[in-house]
Design a protein around this motif. Sequence first.
Motif, PDB file in Angstrom:
ATOM      1  N   PHE A  56     -10.685  65.687  48.856  1.00  0.00           N
ATOM      2  CA  PHE A  56     -10.328  65.016  50.112  1.00  0.00           C
ATOM      3  C   PHE A  56     -11.509  64.971  51.075  1.00  0.00           C
ATOM      4  N   LEU A  57     -12.400  65.947  51.012  1.00  0.00           N
ATOM      5  CA  LEU A  57     -13.636  65.893  51.796  1.00  0.00           C
ATOM      6  C   LEU A  57     -14.486  64.716  51.335  1.00  0.00           C
ATOM      7  N   ARG A  58     -14.615  64.553  50.021  1.00  0.00           N
ATOM      8  CA  ARG A  58     -15.351  63.402  49.473  1.00  0.00           C
ATOM      9  C   ARG A  58     -14.714  62.084  49.928  1.00  0.00           C
ATOM     10  N   HIS A  59     -13.365  62.040  49.957  1.00  0.00           N
ATOM     11  CA  HIS A  59     -12.674  60.836  50.424  1.00  0.00           C
ATOM     12  C   HIS A  59     -12.979  60.581  51.902  1.00  0.00           C
ATOM     13  N   ALA A  60     -12.938  61.640  52.707  1.00  0.00           N
ATOM     14  CA  ALA A  60     -13.220  61.507  54.147  1.00  0.00           C
ATOM     15  C   ALA A  60     -14.651  61.006  54.387  1.00  0.00           C
ATOM     16  N   LEU A  61     -15.567  61.393  53.508  1.00  0.00           N
ATOM     17  CA  LEU A  61     -16.965  60.957  53.621  1.00  0.00           C
ATOM     18  C   LEU A  61     -17.206  59.607  52.937  1.00  0.00           C
ATOM     19  N   LYS A  62     -16.118  58.994  52.466  1.00  0.00           N
ATOM     20  CA  LYS A  62     -16.159  57.690  51.794  1.00  0.00           C
ATOM     21  C   LYS A  62     -16.973  57.720  50.496  1.00  0.00           C
ATOM     22  N   ALA A  90      -8.396  58.745  43.784  1.00  0.00           N
ATOM     23  CA  ALA A  90      -9.128  59.835  43.118  1.00  0.00           C
ATOM     24  C   ALA A  90      -8.851  61.172  43.800  1.00  0.00           C
ATOM     25  N   ALA A  91      -8.827  61.174  45.131  1.00  0.00           N
ATOM     26  CA  ALA A  91      -8.562  62.415  45.864  1.00  0.00           C
ATOM     27  C   ALA A  91      -7.161  62.930  45.567  1.00  0.00           C
TER      28      ALA A  91
END
Length: 190
Positions: free
Chosen positions: A41-47, A53-54
């Motif tokens: 979810f951090l990766r998702h927040a950072l686009k 995927a998250a």
Amino acid sequence: MNVYDFDKTITTKDSTAEFLKWLIRRKPSLVRYLPAAGFAFLRHALKLADKTAAKQTLFRIFRGVDDMEASVEAFWNSHMGLIKPWYETVRKPDDVVISASPEFLIKPICERLGIGCAMASVVDPETGVYSGVNCHGAEKVRRFYEAFPNGHIECFYSDSLIDGPLAAEADLAFLVTGESTRPWPEVKKR
């Protein structure tokens, strides 16, 4: 026909989040899946990753559940109170639910409520792997017309403006907050 989002529209809370908390309370060892989900979810927040995927990383938690069908049944047996009373006042026999939650979680409760058609994210209940993409935003419109090629939405209800694409397809659209509804903010019709 009326079309509804599910979480925080027909229910008071997000059913997926409630289900995950319920699973972890019953089997605390499932917390082992949460660090990877947090990173996803951090990766998702950072686009750096999409929402599907998250969520798929989070849903790996399902791998630790022995009997998902029985778990879903037990969850809804103990969580019928999540259903908002206002839904009974607007329900129709041909209601449709379209949700981003996993389909295997949503369909059983929709059947209990007499909702004949429930579409949601297609997630394998044993692995947490998606077939397709997370069912939100424009994907809900695509799924609706896939199921109902000549469908006509009289009223649409959702708690979230992210559902604007589906609201634009309806004759009338309503934003749901708690037990109250108000007209959807102006939307551009297709």
